[in-house]
Design a protein around this motif. Sequence first.
Motif, PDB file in Angstrom:
ATOM      1  N   GLY A 165     -11.722 -17.304   7.365  1.00 27.74           N
ATOM      2  CA  GLY A 165     -11.372 -15.950   6.388  1.00 27.74           C
ATOM      3  C   GLY A 165     -10.945 -14.933   7.306  1.00 27.74           C
ATOM      4  N   CYS A 166     -10.502 -13.857   6.644  1.00 27.98           N
ATOM      5  CA  CYS A 166     -10.324 -12.673   7.313  1.00 27.98           C
ATOM      6  C   CYS A 166     -10.569 -11.374   6.265  1.00 27.98           C
ATOM      7  CB  CYS A 166      -8.990 -12.532   7.791  1.00 27.98           C
ATOM      8  SG  CYS A 166      -8.605 -10.780   8.654  1.00 27.98           S
ATOM      9  N   ARG A 167     -11.193 -10.342   6.864  1.00 23.39           N
ATOM     10  CA  ARG A 167     -11.445  -9.052   6.045  1.00 23.39           C
ATOM     11  C   ARG A 167     -10.169  -8.517   5.443  1.00 23.39           C
ATOM     12  NH1 ARG A 167     -12.447  -4.726  10.227  1.00 23.39           N
ATOM     13  NH2 ARG A 167     -12.304  -5.991  12.258  1.00 23.39           N
ATOM     14  N   PHE A 168      -9.116  -8.547   6.236  1.00 27.13           N
ATOM     15  CA  PHE A 168      -7.844  -8.010   6.038  1.00 27.13           C
ATOM     16  C   PHE A 168      -6.985  -8.768   5.005  1.00 27.13           C
ATOM     17  CE2 PHE A 168      -9.108  -6.162  10.081  1.00 27.13           C
ATOM     18  CZ  PHE A 168      -9.197  -4.836   9.817  1.00 27.13           C
ATOM     19  N   ALA A 169      -5.755  -8.105   4.428  1.00 28.54           N
ATOM     20  CA  ALA A 169      -5.178  -8.758   3.422  1.00 28.54           C
ATOM     21  C   ALA A 169      -3.696  -8.444   3.802  1.00 28.54           C
ATOM     22  CB  ALA A 169      -5.592  -8.369   2.144  1.00 28.54           C
ATOM     23  N   CYS A 170      -2.975  -8.849   4.806  1.00 29.74           N
ATOM     24  CA  CYS A 170      -1.602  -8.531   5.270  1.00 29.74           C
ATOM     25  C   CYS A 170      -1.003  -9.489   4.272  1.00 29.74           C
ATOM     26  CB  CYS A 170      -1.382  -9.173   6.540  1.00 29.74           C
ATOM     27  SG  CYS A 170      -2.514  -8.211   7.767  1.00 29.74           S
ATOM     28  N   ASP A 171       0.369  -8.950   3.830  1.00 34.17           N
ATOM     29  CA  ASP A 171       1.107  -9.760   2.746  1.00 34.17           C
ATOM     30  C   ASP A 171       1.652 -10.965   3.040  1.00 34.17           C
ATOM     31  OD1 ASP A 171       3.389  -8.840   3.921  1.00 34.17           O
ATOM     32  OD2 ASP A 171       4.312  -8.172   2.239  1.00 34.17           O
ATOM     33  N   PHE A 172       1.801 -11.346   4.368  1.00 31.42           N
ATOM     34  CA  PHE A 172       2.590 -12.553   4.801  1.00 31.42           C
ATOM     35  C   PHE A 172       1.658 -13.626   5.095  1.00 31.42           C
ATOM     36  CE2 PHE A 172       1.704  -9.854   8.398  1.00 31.42           C
ATOM     37  CZ  PHE A 172       1.209 -10.661   9.375  1.00 31.42           C
ATOM     38  N   CYS A 173       0.247 -13.421   5.103  1.00 32.04           N
ATOM     39  CA  CYS A 173      -0.628 -14.166   5.870  1.00 32.04           C
ATOM     40  C   CYS A 173      -1.003 -15.388   5.174  1.00 32.04           C
ATOM     41  CB  CYS A 173      -1.584 -13.392   6.190  1.00 32.04           C
ATOM     42  SG  CYS A 173      -2.912 -14.304   7.231  1.00 32.04           S
ATOM     43  N   SER A 174      -1.150 -16.471   5.645  1.00 27.11           N
ATOM     44  CA  SER A 174      -1.415 -17.741   4.957  1.00 27.11           C
ATOM     45  C   SER A 174      -3.074 -17.792   5.074  1.00 27.11           C
ATOM     46  CB  SER A 174      -0.939 -19.036   5.660  1.00 27.11           C
ATOM     47  OG  SER A 174       0.424 -19.249   5.480  1.00 27.11           O
ATOM     48  N   ILE A 175      -3.687 -17.247   5.916  1.00 29.17           N
ATOM     49  CA  ILE A 175      -5.123 -17.158   6.190  1.00 29.17           C
ATOM     50  C   ILE A 175      -5.676 -16.524   4.853  1.00 29.17           C
ATOM     51  CG2 ILE A 175      -7.291 -16.034   7.301  1.00 29.17           C
ATOM     52  CD1 ILE A 175      -5.700 -18.614   8.582  1.00 29.17           C
ATOM     53  N   ARG A 176      -4.952 -15.506   4.554  1.00 31.44           N
ATOM     54  CA  ARG A 176      -5.632 -14.534   3.475  1.00 31.44           C
ATOM     55  C   ARG A 176      -5.093 -15.396   2.073  1.00 31.44           C
ATOM     56  NH1 ARG A 176      -9.132 -10.539   2.352  1.00 31.44           N
ATOM     57  NH2 ARG A 176      -8.930 -10.288   0.331  1.00 31.44           N
ATOM     58  N   ALA A 177      -4.064 -16.104   1.821  1.00 33.46           N
ATOM     59  CA  ALA A 177      -3.811 -16.797   0.899  1.00 33.46           C
ATOM     60  C   ALA A 177      -4.775 -18.061   0.719  1.00 33.46           C
ATOM     61  CB  ALA A 177      -2.357 -17.326   0.806  1.00 33.46           C
ATOM     62  N   GLY A 274       0.872  -4.284   4.509  1.00 33.34           N
ATOM     63  CA  GLY A 274      -0.340  -4.263   4.062  1.00 33.34           C
ATOM     64  C   GLY A 274      -1.241  -4.077   5.477  1.00 33.34           C
ATOM     65  N   LYS A 275      -0.757  -3.632   6.663  1.00 37.21           N
ATOM     66  CA  LYS A 275      -1.464  -3.411   8.050  1.00 37.21           C
ATOM     67  C   LYS A 275      -1.228  -2.017   8.285  1.00 37.21           C
ATOM     68  CE  LYS A 275      -2.243  -6.735  11.299  1.00 37.21           C
ATOM     69  NZ  LYS A 275      -1.986  -8.212  11.897  1.00 37.21           N
ATOM     70  N   PRO A 276      -1.315  -1.031   7.320  1.00 37.13           N
ATOM     71  CA  PRO A 276      -1.323   0.220   7.907  1.00 37.13           C
ATOM     72  C   PRO A 276      -2.236   0.601   9.080  1.00 37.13           C
ATOM     73  CG  PRO A 276      -2.385   0.202   5.708  1.00 37.13           C
ATOM     74  CD  PRO A 276      -1.737  -1.116   6.173  1.00 37.13           C
ATOM     75  N   TRP A 277      -3.410  -0.026   8.850  1.00 38.00           N
ATOM     76  CA  TRP A 277      -4.443   0.170   9.978  1.00 38.00           C
ATOM     77  C   TRP A 277      -4.135  -0.086  11.358  1.00 38.00           C
ATOM     78  CZ3 TRP A 277      -5.630  -4.461  11.826  1.00 38.00           C
ATOM     79  CH2 TRP A 277      -5.372  -5.707  10.909  1.00 38.00           C
ATOM     80  N   ASN A 278      -3.110  -0.867  11.556  1.00 40.12           N
ATOM     81  CA  ASN A 278      -2.635  -1.306  12.831  1.00 40.12           C
ATOM     82  C   ASN A 278      -2.786  -0.238  14.080  1.00 40.12           C
ATOM     83  OD1 ASN A 278      -3.074  -3.870  13.586  1.00 40.12           O
ATOM     84  ND2 ASN A 278      -0.684  -4.068  14.007  1.00 40.12           N
TER      85      ASN A 278
HETATM   86  S1  SF4 Z   1      -2.552 -11.400   9.665  1.00 41.55           S
HETATM   87 FE1  SF4 Z   1      -3.827  -9.838   8.603  1.00 41.55          FE
HETATM   88  S2  SF4 Z   1      -5.150 -11.069   6.945  1.00 41.55           S
HETATM   89 FE2  SF4 Z   1      -4.080 -12.401   8.341  1.00 41.55          FE
HETATM   90  S3  SF4 Z   1      -5.613 -13.027   9.613  1.00 41.55           S
HETATM   91 FE3  SF4 Z   1      -4.292 -11.485  10.623  1.00 41.55          FE
HETATM   92  S4  SF4 Z   1      -5.359  -9.464   9.977  1.00 41.55           S
HETATM   93 FE4  SF4 Z   1      -6.113 -11.300   9.042  1.00 41.55          FE
END
Ligand code: SF4
Length: 437
Positions: A165-177, A274-278
Amino acid sequence: MRLERLTLLRPNMGDYRSTDGMQPMSMAILAARTPADVAVTFYDDKVEVIPADDQPDLVAITVETFTARRAYELAAGYRAKGVPVIMGGYHPTFLPEEVLQHADAVVIGDAEGVWEQLLDDFRGDRLQKVYSGGNDQPLRDFRQDKTIFIGKKYIPVEPIQFSRGCRFACDFCSIRAFYQDSLRIRPVQETLAELQTLNRRKLLFFVDDNLFSRRNELNALLTALKPLGLRWSCQISIDVARDDELLDRLAEAGCVFVLIGFESLSKENLKQMGKPWNHVAGDYASVVRKLHQRGIAVYGTFVFGYDHDTEEIIDRSLEFAMQARLEIANFNPLTPTPNSPLYDRLKREGRLLSPKWWLDPNYRYGDPIFIPKGIAPERFAEKCFEAKRQFYSWKSITLRVLGSDAGLDLFRTGIVGLANLVSRREVMRKQHRVLGT
Ligand code: SF4
Ligand code: B12
């Protein structure tokens, strides 16, 4: 049903062999959780030809979106021989109904917890269509049977997992999904115990999509790793570079290579994904410098196709990657995978060129999948490929490997050199390939 022989199978994207194959952890997990009276055989389509006469009692296939078409073809072959098929992994979790057209049962989420039940049901003639392993069981009991990998030609990398899992939520990411809000971390002692069994001559690789899941846990892991003298790599979010002390600890603990998703040089694009923190760790060049100063090589990834992208941004990204002497880089066309917010948005906006591109016989790897705003689709795909080609030209490889400012020792130079050769070869071989056959 009789269950004496089980085949585990990892499909490639098409019927060809690749040179970047790594031991697929999911298969070792399934093998370890299969009852001892079942003979398990594993075939890896990425590195070997699957024998046409394979005739197990059951076949279990791991499926990603890019391998779905090939997985369905292989499944059809087994089903024609009367062999029932189980599918699990990312794609089946996202699209169980599609997958059930090609399989007898599908596993959603983790295998742990449901695999044993599924096999038991199969033996008792009560196989259900859908099993859900979910994503909330604590990460304990990481049994893996790696004997299934013996004799297979993989790159010299040993995978290990610390978190899911990941604490972020980038809109393209399969991990988050896939994992949604769930973020699970293994007990450090259990991870260490596994690390001590791994082959030290290989590069260890944490497959976590973001090793910087929680500060306390990362610190505990680094403290435990430091005395072991291992050399390892990981994927990590850029905010790690906000903290010089944490970077020191990373290097002292044996980290020699990190993959960082830089994604875009445009702040507007980062905001949109969804990655403005980059940008919290300062400009990208200074982040790379800080890592290089500590002897850590950098694999930077970029993605193109967001609404503020132009041809010029692709050129500038390539220029940055060369100037910063990134050891490895990737310039990916944005890929809307099912169940991601990005996919849903582009679909809503009517911009997907082929909504089920992973099934489309006309789709070729690297083709545009949607209509970008700032650049024509074909041109955009060409530019991404061109950036990869230039980055992996012989001249660029020589300059970056021999001229690295990360103070690479022999081991690191070897890894970086090999990684460039494999990436160069795979970039050229994958481009324009159909998925499946
Ligand atoms: S792309 Fe974003 S949500 Fe996906 S693993 Fe990387 S930081 Fe986490
Ligand atoms: C290592 C890795 C690679 C390596 C090596 C892959 C290998 N093993 O040879 C390399 C760098 C080569 C690679 C390449 C690519 N990868 Co990759 N990769 C990974 C990574 C980081 C780790 C995989 C892993 O070991 N996970 C740990 C195991 C334990 O988790 P798991 O596989 O999900 O398995 C669990 C469950 O899913 C389930 N399960 C899985 N399969 C099955 C099967 C059955 C029958 C059952 C019951 C259960 C089950 O049980 C397991 C235990 O709970 C993942 C991200 C991740 N963290 O998972 C991306 C990931 C799988 N890759 C991804 C992609 C897109 C690619 C590429 C297509 C990228 C590209 N554009 O070229 C390529 C080509 C992939 C291919 N198949 O040919 C995506 C897939 C997304 C999707 N929707 O399918 C992921 C999720 C990354 C991401 N952030 O989006 N990859």
